[in-house]
Write a protein that holds these residues in place. Structure first.
Motif, PDB file in Angstrom:
ATOM      1  N   SER A  29       0.842  -1.186   0.000  1.00 45.56           N
ATOM      2  CA  SER A  29       0.000   0.000   0.000  1.00 45.56           C
ATOM      3  C   SER A  29       0.880   1.240   0.000  1.00 45.56           C
ATOM      4  CB  SER A  29      -0.927   0.018   1.220  1.00 45.56           C
ATOM      5  OG  SER A  29      -0.177   0.070   2.418  1.00 45.56           O
ATOM      6  N   ILE A  30       0.289   2.324  -0.478  1.00 46.03           N
ATOM      7  CA  ILE A  30       0.970   3.614  -0.473  1.00 46.03           C
ATOM      8  C   ILE A  30       0.118   4.590   0.301  1.00 46.03           C
ATOM      9  CG2 ILE A  30       1.902   5.504  -1.842  1.00 46.03           C
ATOM     10  CD1 ILE A  30       2.325   3.574  -4.131  1.00 46.03           C
ATOM     11  N   LYS A  31       0.718   5.238   1.272  1.00 49.11           N
ATOM     12  CA  LYS A  31      -0.024   6.232   2.036  1.00 49.11           C
ATOM     13  C   LYS A  31       0.067   7.567   1.315  1.00 49.11           C
ATOM     14  CE  LYS A  31      -0.175   5.638   6.500  1.00 49.11           C
ATOM     15  NZ  LYS A  31       0.192   5.567   7.935  1.00 49.11           N
ATOM     16  N   ASN A  32       0.860   8.478   1.798  1.00 46.66           N
ATOM     17  CA  ASN A  32       0.974   9.776   1.147  1.00 46.66           C
ATOM     18  C   ASN A  32       1.830   9.700  -0.110  1.00 46.66           C
ATOM     19  OD1 ASN A  32      -0.401  10.654   3.393  1.00 46.66           O
ATOM     20  ND2 ASN A  32       1.406  11.519   4.380  1.00 46.66           N
ATOM     21  N   MET A  33       1.443  10.484  -1.102  1.00 52.77           N
ATOM     22  CA  MET A  33       2.276  10.718  -2.277  1.00 52.77           C
ATOM     23  C   MET A  33       2.390  12.224  -2.425  1.00 52.77           C
ATOM     24  SD  MET A  33       1.104   7.791  -5.009  1.00 52.77           S
ATOM     25  CE  MET A  33       2.725   7.630  -5.765  1.00 52.77           C
ATOM     26  N   SER A  34       3.574  12.686  -2.725  1.00 49.37           N
ATOM     27  CA  SER A  34       3.786  14.127  -2.718  1.00 49.37           C
ATOM     28  C   SER A  34       4.847  14.542  -3.712  1.00 49.37           C
ATOM     29  CB  SER A  34       4.179  14.589  -1.312  1.00 49.37           C
ATOM     30  OG  SER A  34       5.276  13.846  -0.823  1.00 49.37           O
ATOM     31  N   TRP A  35       4.901  15.838  -3.932  1.00 51.45           N
ATOM     32  CA  TRP A  35       5.913  16.462  -4.777  1.00 51.45           C
ATOM     33  C   TRP A  35       6.642  17.522  -3.960  1.00 51.45           C
ATOM     34  CZ3 TRP A  35       7.284  14.793  -9.502  1.00 51.45           C
ATOM     35  CH2 TRP A  35       6.391  13.957 -10.187  1.00 51.45           C
ATOM     36  N   SER A  52      -3.820   8.927   1.076  1.00 48.75           N
ATOM     37  CA  SER A  52      -4.449   7.773   0.439  1.00 48.75           C
ATOM     38  C   SER A  52      -5.958   7.936   0.333  1.00 48.75           C
ATOM     39  CB  SER A  52      -4.117   6.492   1.214  1.00 48.75           C
ATOM     40  OG  SER A  52      -4.508   6.623   2.570  1.00 48.75           O
ATOM     41  N   ASP A  53      -6.535   8.787   1.179  1.00 46.78           N
ATOM     42  CA  ASP A  53      -7.981   8.997   1.108  1.00 46.78           C
ATOM     43  C   ASP A  53      -8.350  10.186   0.244  1.00 46.78           C
ATOM     44  OD1 ASP A  53      -8.512  10.613   4.379  1.00 46.78           O
ATOM     45  OD2 ASP A  53      -7.287  11.148   2.640  1.00 46.78           O
ATOM     46  N   GLY A  54      -7.361  10.782  -0.411  1.00 47.57           N
ATOM     47  CA  GLY A  54      -7.632  11.839  -1.369  1.00 47.57           C
ATOM     48  C   GLY A  54      -7.502  13.258  -0.851  1.00 47.57           C
ATOM     49  N   SER A  55      -7.172  13.423   0.392  1.00 49.48           N
ATOM     50  CA  SER A  55      -6.973  14.773   0.916  1.00 49.48           C
ATOM     51  C   SER A  55      -5.720  15.386   0.327  1.00 49.48           C
ATOM     52  CB  SER A  55      -6.851  14.738   2.439  1.00 49.48           C
ATOM     53  OG  SER A  55      -8.031  14.247   3.019  1.00 49.48           O
ATOM     54  N   THR A  56      -5.772  16.690   0.081  1.00 53.22           N
ATOM     55  CA  THR A  56      -4.632  17.366  -0.535  1.00 53.22           C
ATOM     56  C   THR A  56      -4.236  18.592   0.272  1.00 53.22           C
ATOM     57  OG1 THR A  56      -6.058  18.694  -1.951  1.00 53.22           O
ATOM     58  CG2 THR A  56      -5.266  16.608  -2.850  1.00 53.22           C
ATOM     59  N   ASN A  57      -2.987  18.978   0.070  1.00 51.55           N
ATOM     60  CA  ASN A  57      -2.493  20.208   0.671  1.00 51.55           C
ATOM     61  C   ASN A  57      -1.425  20.772  -0.260  1.00 51.55           C
ATOM     62  OD1 ASN A  57      -2.404  22.243   2.528  1.00 51.55           O
ATOM     63  ND2 ASN A  57      -1.103  21.168   3.985  1.00 51.55           N
ATOM     64  N   TYR A  58      -1.365  22.082  -0.342  1.00 46.19           N
ATOM     65  CA  TYR A  58      -0.461  22.737  -1.279  1.00 46.19           C
ATOM     66  C   TYR A  58       0.342  23.829  -0.586  1.00 46.19           C
ATOM     67  CZ  TYR A  58      -3.378  20.619  -4.922  1.00 46.19           C
ATOM     68  OH  TYR A  58      -4.062  19.734  -5.724  1.00 46.19           O
ATOM     69  N   ILE A  68      -2.471  18.282  -7.675  1.00 43.39           N
ATOM     70  CA  ILE A  68      -1.917  16.949  -7.491  1.00 43.39           C
ATOM     71  C   ILE A  68      -3.039  15.928  -7.608  1.00 43.39           C
ATOM     72  CG2 ILE A  68      -2.169  16.999  -4.965  1.00 43.39           C
ATOM     73  CD1 ILE A  68       0.472  15.397  -4.800  1.00 43.39           C
ATOM     74  N   SER A  69      -2.721  14.814  -8.224  1.00 45.68           N
ATOM     75  CA  SER A  69      -3.694  13.730  -8.339  1.00 45.68           C
ATOM     76  C   SER A  69      -2.935  12.408  -8.325  1.00 45.68           C
ATOM     77  CB  SER A  69      -4.528  13.857  -9.615  1.00 45.68           C
ATOM     78  OG  SER A  69      -3.694  13.801 -10.764  1.00 45.68           O
ATOM     79  N   ARG A  70      -3.668  11.327  -8.134  1.00 50.05           N
ATOM     80  CA  ARG A  70      -3.005  10.029  -8.125  1.00 50.05           C
ATOM     81  C   ARG A  70      -3.921   8.958  -8.675  1.00 50.05           C
ATOM     82  NH1 ARG A  70      -1.793   8.717  -1.820  1.00 50.05           N
ATOM     83  NH2 ARG A  70      -1.659   6.535  -2.493  1.00 50.05           N
ATOM     84  N   ASP A  71      -3.298   7.968  -9.284  1.00 51.17           N
ATOM     85  CA  ASP A  71      -4.004   6.804  -9.796  1.00 51.17           C
ATOM     86  C   ASP A  71      -3.524   5.630  -8.950  1.00 51.17           C
ATOM     87  OD1 ASP A  71      -4.854   4.517 -11.160  1.00 51.17           O
ATOM     88  OD2 ASP A  71      -4.674   5.485 -13.114  1.00 51.17           O
TER      89      ASP A  71
END
Length: 120
Positions: A29-35, A52-58, A68-71
């Protein structure tokens, strides 16, 4: 686990780029993904993060311009960058917090970085 980033390049101010970062290897599994990004002579800074639940912060400097988005099916994170400014010039790194196996702890992994250059 390996992260492969792509999509950087040279663009004029006001233009757009889309970065991609695919995680591969043994992944439960992957939790956070970020740039993150690092400009010459500056510290690395967080640009955007997606849980992983779709919350974002910039970062304040990119709000309203970057998305930011993820597949999750592809273990891939994207960064759509619009209205680019010369101050966005930096090497962009992707980061993923990965649980490789059900027995392993989560661990941070980094991509190799992709250069974004915005000309004025």
């Amino acid at each position: 686990v390996q992260l492969q980033a792509s999509g950087g390049g040279l663009v004029q101010a006001g233009g757009s780029l889309r970065l991609s970062c695919a995680a591969s290897g043994t992944i439960t599994s992957i939790k956070n993904m970020s740039w993150y990004r690092q400009a010459p002579g500056k510290q690395r800074e967080l640009v955007a993060i997606m849980t992983s639940d779709g919350s974002t912060n910039y970062a304040d400097s990119v709000k309203g311009r970057f998305t930011i988005s993820r597949d999750n099916a592809k273990n891939t994170v994207y960064l759509q960058m619009n209205s680019l400014k010369p101050e966005d010039t930096a090497v962009y790194y992707c980061n993923a917090v990965v649980k490789p196996t059900i027995w392993a702890r989560t661990k941070d992994y980094w991509g190799q970085g992709t250069l974004v250059t915005v000309s004025s």
